[in-house]
Write a protein that holds these residues in place. Structure first.
Motif, PDB file in Angstrom:
ATOM      1  N   MET A  51       0.854  -1.157   0.000  1.00 53.22           N
ATOM      2  CA  MET A  51       0.000   0.000   0.000  1.00 53.22           C
ATOM      3  C   MET A  51       0.904   1.226   0.000  1.00 53.22           C
ATOM      4  SD  MET A  51      -3.067   1.086   2.647  1.00 53.22           S
ATOM      5  CE  MET A  51      -3.490  -0.521   3.094  1.00 53.22           C
ATOM      6  N   GLY A  52       0.665   2.114  -0.921  1.00 53.92           N
ATOM      7  CA  GLY A  52       1.489   3.319  -1.017  1.00 53.92           C
ATOM      8  C   GLY A  52       1.030   4.395  -0.055  1.00 53.92           C
ATOM      9  N   VAL A  53       1.669   5.536  -0.149  1.00 57.14           N
ATOM     10  CA  VAL A  53       1.349   6.662   0.732  1.00 57.14           C
ATOM     11  C   VAL A  53      -0.067   7.145   0.484  1.00 57.14           C
ATOM     12  CG1 VAL A  53       1.977   9.032   1.321  1.00 57.14           C
ATOM     13  CG2 VAL A  53       3.765   7.366   0.851  1.00 57.14           C
ATOM     14  N   GLY A  54      -0.460   7.211  -0.800  1.00 55.61           N
ATOM     15  CA  GLY A  54      -1.811   7.662  -1.141  1.00 55.61           C
ATOM     16  C   GLY A  54      -2.869   6.726  -0.577  1.00 55.61           C
ATOM     17  N   GLY A  55      -2.623   5.419  -0.685  1.00 53.94           N
ATOM     18  CA  GLY A  55      -3.578   4.443  -0.165  1.00 53.94           C
ATOM     19  C   GLY A  55      -3.679   4.494   1.339  1.00 53.94           C
ATOM     20  N   THR A  56      -2.547   4.728   2.009  1.00 52.58           N
ATOM     21  CA  THR A  56      -2.537   4.814   3.470  1.00 52.58           C
ATOM     22  C   THR A  56      -3.312   6.033   3.931  1.00 52.58           C
ATOM     23  OG1 THR A  56      -0.366   3.765   3.489  1.00 52.58           O
ATOM     24  CG2 THR A  56      -1.054   4.873   5.505  1.00 52.58           C
TER      25      THR A  56
ATOM     26  N   GLU B 201     -10.727   7.558   5.720  1.00 51.31           N
ATOM     27  CA  GLU B 201     -11.996   6.829   5.794  1.00 51.31           C
ATOM     28  C   GLU B 201     -12.310   6.426   7.228  1.00 51.31           C
ATOM     29  OE1 GLU B 201     -12.112   3.513   3.152  1.00 51.31           O
ATOM     30  OE2 GLU B 201     -11.892   4.764   1.365  1.00 51.31           O
ATOM     31  N   MET B 202     -11.270   6.049   7.984  1.00 54.18           N
ATOM     32  CA  MET B 202     -11.486   5.649   9.374  1.00 54.18           C
ATOM     33  C   MET B 202     -11.869   6.828  10.241  1.00 54.18           C
ATOM     34  SD  MET B 202      -8.575   2.784  10.057  1.00 54.18           S
ATOM     35  CE  MET B 202      -9.097   2.630  11.748  1.00 54.18           C
ATOM     36  N   MET B 203     -11.341   8.003   9.937  1.00 59.31           N
ATOM     37  CA  MET B 203     -11.577   9.183  10.761  1.00 59.31           C
ATOM     38  C   MET B 203     -12.873   9.898  10.414  1.00 59.31           C
ATOM     39  SD  MET B 203      -9.161   8.951  12.713  1.00 59.31           S
ATOM     40  CE  MET B 203      -8.098  10.101  13.488  1.00 59.31           C
ATOM     41  N   SER B 204     -13.426   9.642   9.241  1.00 58.22           N
ATOM     42  CA  SER B 204     -14.630  10.358   8.829  1.00 58.22           C
ATOM     43  C   SER B 204     -15.823   9.882   9.647  1.00 58.22           C
ATOM     44  CB  SER B 204     -14.897  10.148   7.343  1.00 58.22           C
ATOM     45  OG  SER B 204     -15.211   8.799   7.096  1.00 58.22           O
ATOM     46  N   ILE B 205     -16.742  10.801   9.892  1.00 59.36           N
ATOM     47  CA  ILE B 205     -17.930  10.503  10.701  1.00 59.36           C
ATOM     48  C   ILE B 205     -19.164  10.627   9.807  1.00 59.36           C
ATOM     49  CG2 ILE B 205     -19.162  11.060  12.822  1.00 59.36           C
ATOM     50  CD1 ILE B 205     -16.664  12.493  13.781  1.00 59.36           C
ATOM     51  N   ASP B 206     -19.116   9.971   8.692  1.00 58.54           N
ATOM     52  CA  ASP B 206     -20.249   9.994   7.769  1.00 58.54           C
ATOM     53  C   ASP B 206     -21.288   8.977   8.205  1.00 58.54           C
ATOM     54  OD1 ASP B 206     -18.139  10.421   4.863  1.00 58.54           O
ATOM     55  OD2 ASP B 206     -19.008  11.916   6.206  1.00 58.54           O
ATOM     56  N   LYS B 207     -22.484   9.163   7.686  1.00 60.44           N
ATOM     57  CA  LYS B 207     -23.546   8.191   7.933  1.00 60.44           C
ATOM     58  C   LYS B 207     -23.176   6.879   7.248  1.00 60.44           C
ATOM     59  CE  LYS B 207     -27.168  11.650   8.103  1.00 60.44           C
ATOM     60  NZ  LYS B 207     -28.394  12.145   7.485  1.00 60.44           N
ATOM     61  N   PRO B 208     -23.617   5.747   7.791  1.00 59.02           N
ATOM     62  CA  PRO B 208     -23.337   4.480   7.116  1.00 59.02           C
ATOM     63  C   PRO B 208     -24.006   4.458   5.739  1.00 59.02           C
ATOM     64  CG  PRO B 208     -24.746   4.149   9.041  1.00 59.02           C
ATOM     65  CD  PRO B 208     -24.363   5.586   9.016  1.00 59.02           C
ATOM     66  N   LYS B 209     -23.325   3.860   4.791  1.00 57.62           N
ATOM     67  CA  LYS B 209     -23.834   3.815   3.426  1.00 57.62           C
ATOM     68  C   LYS B 209     -24.981   2.814   3.336  1.00 57.62           C
ATOM     69  CE  LYS B 209     -19.361   4.910   1.454  1.00 57.62           C
ATOM     70  NZ  LYS B 209     -18.259   4.460   0.624  1.00 57.62           N
TER      71      LYS B 209
END
Length: 152
Positions: free
Chosen positions: A1-6, A12-20
């Protein structure tokens, strides 16, 4: 996994979006609905057409068959059809040429439309069916079983 993927993974882990929400699949639901006249037919058609996600409703009164296509769940369509006061069930027939053993006694139904037989489960719910992966039947006649000779 590269820097962009990391970085993407961490964001994504830090976002507090509603579940899809899961998108519903485009399906075709076939029902057998008891209809006697054009009034019954229109009542069923209008009720099922008013559901969200329904693209089309086709009715064959001679076969008592209703076909609903769209982004719907079969159980919800069945429940909505029953709410009209009509007797409704999931279409219980399959074409004759698709049945692996069309001569099964349970498959014949006098009310079935021409060219159709009743859908029969491969393993009926009643009775017992011995399966190969059942350990009691597999080991019953093995050489490791000390009681094998008493069975025979």
């Amino acid at each position: 996994m590269g820097v962009g993927g990391t970085l993407e993974y961490i964001s994504e882990m830090m976002s507090i979006d509603k579940p899809k929400k899961k998108k519903k699949q485009f399906t075709t639901v076939e029902l057998k609905v008891r209809m006697d006249c054009e009034g019954c037919e229109m009542k069923v058609k209008n009720t099922l057409s008013s559901m969200s996600g329904v693209k089309s409703v086709e009715i064959n009164r001679k076969q008592q068959k209703v076909t609903v296509t769209g982004y719907v769940e079969p159980n919800k369509v069945l429940k909505k059809a029953k709410s009209t006061g009509k007797k409704a069930e999931i279409w219980p027939y399959v074409p004759y040429n698709l049945v692996s053993q069309p001569y099964a006694a349970q498959a014949y139904d006098k009310k079935a439309p021409p060219g159709f037989v009743r859908r029969v489960d491969q393993y009926p719910a009643t009775g017992t069916v011995a399966r190969y992966d059942d350990p009691s039947y597999v080991n019953m006649f093995s050489d490791d079983n000390p009681n094998a000779c008493s069975i025979m």
